[in-house]
Design a protein around this motif. Structure first.
Motif, PDB file in Angstrom:
ATOM      1  N   ILE A 157       0.837  -1.197   0.000  1.00 19.97           N
ATOM      2  CA  ILE A 157       0.000   0.000   0.000  1.00 19.97           C
ATOM      3  C   ILE A 157       0.873   1.249   0.000  1.00 19.97           C
ATOM      4  N   ARG A 158       1.949   1.195   0.791  1.00 17.13           N
ATOM      5  CA  ARG A 158       2.810   2.361   0.939  1.00 17.13           C
ATOM      6  C   ARG A 158       4.219   1.903   1.331  1.00 17.13           C
ATOM      7  N   ALA A 159       5.212   2.613   0.829  1.00 19.04           N
ATOM      8  CA  ALA A 159       6.606   2.376   1.200  1.00 19.04           C
ATOM      9  C   ALA A 159       7.135   3.633   1.880  1.00 19.04           C
ATOM     10  N   GLU A 160       7.721   3.461   3.058  1.00 16.94           N
ATOM     11  CA  GLU A 160       8.273   4.590   3.803  1.00 16.94           C
ATOM     12  C   GLU A 160       9.754   4.343   4.053  1.00 16.94           C
ATOM     13  N   ARG A 161      10.552   5.379   3.889  1.00 10.19           N
ATOM     14  CA  ARG A 161      11.991   5.293   4.114  1.00 10.19           C
ATOM     15  C   ARG A 161      12.403   6.295   5.179  1.00 10.19           C
ATOM     16  N   LYS A 162      13.427   5.914   5.945  1.00  5.93           N
ATOM     17  CA  LYS A 162      13.999   6.874   6.879  1.00  5.93           C
ATOM     18  C   LYS A 162      15.421   6.461   7.224  1.00  5.93           C
ATOM     19  N   SER A 163      16.202   7.453   7.606  1.00  9.25           N
ATOM     20  CA  SER A 163      17.567   7.228   8.083  1.00  9.25           C
ATOM     21  C   SER A 163      17.580   7.501   9.572  1.00  9.25           C
ATOM     22  N   VAL A 164      18.239   6.627  10.314  1.00 14.92           N
ATOM     23  CA  VAL A 164      18.280   6.741  11.773  1.00 14.92           C
ATOM     24  C   VAL A 164      19.734   6.899  12.202  1.00 14.92           C
ATOM     25  N   GLU A 165      19.974   7.879  13.052  1.00 12.69           N
ATOM     26  CA  GLU A 165      21.325   8.110  13.557  1.00 12.69           C
ATOM     27  C   GLU A 165      21.348   8.205  15.074  1.00 12.69           C
ATOM     28  N   SER A 166      20.469   7.478  15.728  1.00 10.42           N
ATOM     29  CA  SER A 166      20.491   7.455  17.189  1.00 10.42           C
ATOM     30  C   SER A 166      21.358   6.288  17.617  1.00 10.42           C
TER      31      SER A 166
END
Length: 183
Positions: A81-90
């Protein structure tokens, strides 16, 4: 009549060649990438300078906790239905690990029809996935498909025997003896 048959044949051929949706995810340093195919089956593969993991199927099968007849399947006939991307730097400290801290990765979340999502993460030195249920009711996991189709016969460290350290019941896998063997 002939034109009608030709039209149906062309439509059938076009529908028959519909491919799975394909998604790419790269690690923060760009040296590792993950390819995900979402279609009849859900597969993922991992690349560095060469392909390490060939397309490998992942899926989860279960049933409703109260009704044995209500099957739950994640990873088959996938409709994204949907593709979500994110970058995490924690980052968080890891005093007993080879690195002082971890927590930098890129993430791809595929929200799928059927009440679930699949989340992929690409770190600089590895990749991972997990299924996330959006079901409102508890369910029982009956089976998980986690194929690992490696491109060649790599050497691996395998704990064939859990020695339980002199009868100690609470023993962790890293405390076992590991044999080096081909996959």
């Amino acid at each position: 009549k002939s034109l009608l048959i030709q039209t149906f044949c062309l439509l059938f051929l076009c529908l028959g060649t519909v491919r799975a949706q394909q998604y790419q995810l790269a690690s923060p340093n760009g040296k590792l990438s993950v390819t995900v195919d979402a279609g009849e089956a859900l597969t993922w593969q991992k690349h560095t300078t060469e392909t390490v993991l060939q397309p490998s199927a992942i899926a989860l099968q279960g049933r409703d906790e109260k009704s044995a007849k209500k099957a739950i399947t994640f990873g088959k006939n996938v409709k994204v239905i949907r593709a979500e991307r994110k970058s995490v730097e924690s980052s968080f400290p890891t005093p007993l690990y080879k690195k002082a801290s971890v927590g930098v990765y890129n993430q791809l979340t595929l929200k799928c029809r059927g009440g679930y999502s699949v989340q992929f993460r690409a770190y600089d030195d590895g990749a991972a996935y997990r299924f996330i249920s959006e079901q409102n009711k508890p369910f029982i996991v009956l089976n998980e498909t986690a194929d690992f189709n490696f491109d060649k016969d790599y050497q691996a460290f395998v704990p064939y025997i859990n020695d339980n350290r002199n009868g100690e019941r609470y023993c962790f896998s890293f405390e076992s003896y590991y044999d080096e063997a081909p996959l």
